[in-house]
Design an enzyme around this catalytic site. Structure first.
Site, PDB file in Angstrom:
ATOM      1  N   GLY A 120      -1.444  -2.675  -3.549  1.00 52.55           N
ATOM      2  CA  GLY A 120      -1.710  -1.865  -2.378  1.00 52.55           C
ATOM      3  C   GLY A 120      -0.745  -0.717  -2.167  1.00 52.55           C
ATOM      4  O   GLY A 120      -0.174  -0.165  -3.121  1.00 52.55           O
ATOM      5  N   HIS A 121      -0.555  -0.366  -0.912  1.00 48.60           N
ATOM      6  CA  HIS A 121       0.182   0.823  -0.484  1.00 48.60           C
ATOM      7  C   HIS A 121       1.654   0.787  -0.906  1.00 48.60           C
ATOM      8  O   HIS A 121       2.203   1.788  -1.355  1.00 48.60           O
ATOM      9  CB  HIS A 121       0.067   0.911   1.040  1.00 48.60           C
ATOM     10  CG  HIS A 121       0.668   2.118   1.664  1.00 48.60           C
ATOM     11  ND1 HIS A 121       0.172   3.385   1.471  1.00 48.60           N
ATOM     12  CD2 HIS A 121       1.728   2.253   2.509  1.00 48.60           C
ATOM     13  CE1 HIS A 121       0.896   4.258   2.174  1.00 48.60           C
ATOM     14  NE2 HIS A 121       1.852   3.593   2.809  1.00 48.60           N
TER      15      HIS A 121
END
Length: 285
Positions: free
Chosen positions: A263-264
């Site tokens: 993810g981020h």
């Protein structure tokens, strides 16, 4: 192993906290953090690369362990934070450095790079966006906020500042949420609970639209100066999806392109692989 130093210095009237490790005679990497984090997000990089490089990771005003001046005293815009970071760079006497950028680190880092392009030896981007095609679905509520800032559009964004909202930033898109240290979002939540924190972060979200207007300038910088660029990107990021990573290929000829199934905050789940890439990339430029 070199010992990480946790330091503070006053820059433009604001106490800036920063982490520093390594020999100043070695290549420097300036580590610029994202929202809602701080230099804490680079702890693995600092621990593993401090023997080979000179690493500096500052906290922006209002973030981490830096001062949190009132918004009546300090203007929380990306232009202003970048100016403060430029003053910090001058204070540290940095004349040659690579920039590692993530999330907010990109608009701050590209402002620094375009102001002093001859000083930037390389760009390392970990979900640090510079292209309109890199603006993902998670921006929908913020785009409504840009169109009309009012009590309703502000209130719609407030869940992002809750403990669950901050946890989502770190765990969404990961292969296994159990891989992510919960201290990350708990630390951010404590900072987000301070007076003025919601207002300041809403101000920065509102100002983020100024970055999109500068994307053409940053892309021109990449085309004209061709900094060696390392892309290390979590592909499941709903704020800055893989399309933002691919866009760098349009403008940069010397690019080391790496996509991870996370993810981020890709360093949280793929830190060892990314740090190995940084080491090889920096030794090759």
């Amino acid at each position: 192993m070199n010992q990480i130093k946790y330091r503070n210095t006053v820059v433009d009237g604001v106490s800036i906290a920063y982490r520093e490790v390594g020999n100043v005679d070695k290549p420097t990497i300036l580590l610029l953090h994202g929202y809602p984090s701080s230099s804490h997000q680079y702890r693995k990089v600092l621990n593993q690369l401090g023997d080979e490089f000179h690493l500096i990771a500052p906290d922006y005003p209002g973030f981490g362990n830096s001062d949190f001046p009132s918004p009546e005293i300090y203007e929380y815009t990306f232009d202003h934070i970048a100016l403060t970071m430029q003053s910090f760079i001058r204070f540290k006497g940095l004349d040659s450095y690579a920039i590692m950028m993530q999330d907010y680190g990109a608009p701050i880092g590209f402002r620094i790079a375009t102001a002093d392009p001859e000083k930037v030896t390389a760009i390392i981007t970990q979900n640090g966006n510079a292209y309109e095609e890199g603006i993902g679905e998670a921006w929908a509520g913020i785009k409504e906020f840009w169109k009309d800032r009012n009590e309703r559009t502000e209130k719609a964004l407030l869940p992002a500042f809750t403990l669950e909202g901050l946890k989502w930033q770190y765990t969404h898109g990961t292969r296994n949420p159990e891989n992510i240290n919960p201290d990350t979002w708990h630390l951010d939540y404590l900072r987000m609970s301070r007076p003025n924190a919601h207002k300041v972060n809403l101000d920065l979200w509102y100002d983020y639209q100024s970055n999109l207007k500068l994307y053409p300038k940053w892309q021109q910088y990449l085309r004209e100066h061709q900094p060696p660029t390392l892309v290390v990107w979590g592909k499941n990021d709903e704020y800055f999806p893989e399309s933002g990573a691919k866009a760098f290929k349009k403008d940069v000829k010397r690019i080391d392109y790496n996509i991870y199934n996370t993810g981020h905050f890709a360093l949280e789940e793929n830190g060892d692989e990314i740090i190995s890439k940084i080491r090889d990339f920096m030794n090759a430029i």
